[in-house]
Design an enzyme around this catalytic site. Structure first.
Site, PDB file in Angstrom:
ATOM      1  NE  ARG A 181      -3.788  -1.845   2.348  1.00  0.00           N
ATOM      2  CZ  ARG A 181      -3.888  -3.261   3.051  1.00  0.00           C
ATOM      3  NH1 ARG A 181      -2.452  -3.585   3.611  1.00  0.00           N
ATOM      4  NH2 ARG A 181      -4.615  -4.091   3.048  1.00  0.00           N
ATOM      5  NE  ARG A 185      -2.454  11.398   3.828  1.00  0.00           N
ATOM      6  CZ  ARG A 185      -1.797  11.911   4.770  1.00  0.00           C
ATOM      7  NH1 ARG A 185      -1.261  12.981   4.702  1.00  0.00           N
ATOM      8  NH2 ARG A 185      -1.506  10.978   5.696  1.00  0.00           N
ATOM      9  NE  ARG A 258      19.624  -3.295   4.386  1.00  0.00           N
ATOM     10  CZ  ARG A 258      20.476  -3.118   3.531  1.00  0.00           C
ATOM     11  NH1 ARG A 258      21.302  -4.111   3.494  1.00  0.00           N
ATOM     12  NH2 ARG A 258      20.818  -1.781   3.353  1.00  0.00           N
ATOM     13  NE  ARG A 289      15.161   8.349   8.534  1.00  0.00           N
ATOM     14  CZ  ARG A 289      14.115   8.170   9.396  1.00  0.00           C
ATOM     15  NH1 ARG A 289      12.838   8.754   8.814  1.00  0.00           N
ATOM     16  NH2 ARG A 289      14.128   7.411  10.499  1.00  0.00           N
ATOM     17  CD  GLU A 314      17.986   7.830  10.112  1.00  0.00           C
ATOM     18  OE1 GLU A 314      17.421   6.913   9.488  1.00  0.00           O
ATOM     19  OE2 GLU A 314      17.446   8.528  11.071  1.00  0.00           O
ATOM     20  CE1 TYR A 362      10.463  -0.434  12.702  1.00  0.00           C
ATOM     21  CE2 TYR A 362       8.160  -0.153  11.840  1.00  0.00           C
ATOM     22  CZ  TYR A 362       9.227   0.551  12.420  1.00  0.00           C
ATOM     23  OH  TYR A 362       9.245   1.796  12.622  1.00  0.00           O
ATOM     24  CG  ASP A 364       4.772   2.150  13.680  1.00  0.00           C
ATOM     25  OD1 ASP A 364       5.967   2.472  13.315  1.00  0.00           O
ATOM     26  OD2 ASP A 364       3.950   2.118  12.855  1.00  0.00           O
TER      27      ASP A 364
END
Length: 377
Positions: A181, A185, A258, A289, A314, A362, A364
């Site tokens: 996904r 927007r 990673r 970034r 990074e 992973y 959040d």
């Protein structure tokens, strides 16, 4: 003989600290140990010239779960930070993320949602027709998935180089599900998250961890595996948040990750890039970034109150022993290895496995807290 503690919690990161806080509030005796010299795991912040530097990369708390939001704000109030990253593309231009009307205007000059939709449909159609000509019904890899979702222009400028640096592999060799996904927007909205709440703890993440671990015994610089027999028998139960393959002595092989390497620099300027997060999507730029940390906690003209700023570049790379494991490599080989470890874990009666490393998944921050709050004690 009764053990000294009800719970030994291996790992003083967000999962372990939240669980310890909850268990302690129920009158259970907890000991938290961590092999690092600090608590907080990967959300630990180092204060440099009065700026809270996210030592292990940017962490932005976001959730729509009122229970989780109320829980963390009861520990420490959160500020109003809104994640609005910017990307510098191979063409040298800056683009807003996530993909929204600002991005489409910057990319194609379109000004209305109808114009943007037509352009998106045109670009998607090209990719879908190409797959059909090759007799392909479903995207076979990340590249085909991205092209069918967003089209070639945005894929080549904003996705391809960044993703290949992040994973260390060509996009046509990465599985499609990684980018199943993509947020698109048709509004001028640069807010990266759709959640109801987001922010950073006022005073930094260390205040959140310190609040969670208040009145709880913590031993840092303490490696569970350095004296496993001792630690395994000091408590009735163990909450383990480390690497599950290490817990089982790598008997089915080592899981792959990673990792991220950081180059942090102090600059004699109050405002270097004007934003907390700027992605670099060109393959020719070695880092993924740059984070300018003060923007997480200082807004508007407040950034000029401190004449110094701190940035971190990074670099994404393969994980090797001795490095911090960041992102599980969710390919079929590693998932099969994890499945075997999970079977062993499910048979444990005294050990609970939780968190990113123990579950090879992973997470959040908000789901980690929700899970820790929901575990049976």
């Amino acid at each position: 003989m009764k053990n000294t503690y009800d719970y030994l919690i291996v790992g003083a990161g967000l999962f372990g600290a939240t669980f310890a806080h909850r268990a302690n509030s129920q009158g259970l005796r907890c000991l938290v140990i961590d092999k690092r010299p600090h608590s907080g795991g990967n959300i630990y912040c180092e204060n440099i010239h009065g700026i809270n530097v996210h030592k292990y990369g940017a962490h932005i708390f976001h959730t729509s779960d009122c229970r989780v939001w109320d829980f963390v704000n009861a520990i420490v109030p959160f500020n109003r930070y809104t994640n609005c990253p910017v990307a510098q593309a191979p063409d040298g231009k800056l683009y807003n993320l996530p993909f929204n009307m600002n991005t489409f205007y910057q990319m194609w000059g379109v000004k209305t949602p109808e114009e943007a939709q037509r352009k998106l449909d045109e670009q998607r159609r090209e990719a879908i027709e190409k797959m059909a000509a090759e007799g392909v019904d479903e995207p076979r890899n990340l590249e085909e998935q991205a092209l069918s979702l967003i089209g070639r222009d945005i894929y080549e400028q904003l996705i391809k180089g960044y993703t290949e640096k992040q994973w260390g592999r060509p996009c046509n060799q990465l599985p499609a599900f990684i980018i199943r996904r993509l947020p698109v927007r048709l509004t001028f909205d640069n807010n990266y998250f759709n959640d109801s709440f987001q922010g950073i703890p006022i005073g930094g993440y260390n205040r959140l961890i310190d609040g969670l671990l208040k009145d709880i015994e913590v031993k840092l610089d303490t490696d569970f595996f350095a004296d496993r027999a001792h630690w395994a028998n000091i408590a009735d139960k163990i909450l383990f948040t480390g690497k599950i393959d290490e817990f089982y002595d790598y008997q089915f092989g080592k899981l792959e990750y990673r990792t991220v390497r950081f180059e942090t620099e102090v600059l004699n300027t109050p405002n270097w890039q004007g934003n907390a997060v700027v992605n670099y999507t060109s393959a020719d730029v070695p880092f993924t970034r740059i984070i300018e940390h003060k923007h997480f906690e200082r807004f508007g003209n407040e950034v000029y109150d401190n004449p110094i700023t701190v940035i971190s570049r990074e670099y994404s790379t393969e994980w090797h022993e001795g490095m911090e494991p960041f992102y599980p490599v969710n390919d079929s080989r590693n998932q099969e290895i994890y499945r075997q470890y999970k079977q062993l874990a499910d048979m444990e009666t005294r050990v609970i496995f939780g968190g990113r490393l123990a579950e090879y998944k992973y997470y959040d921050m908000a789901p980690i807290i929700s899970q820790a709050l929901s575990l049976p004690l």
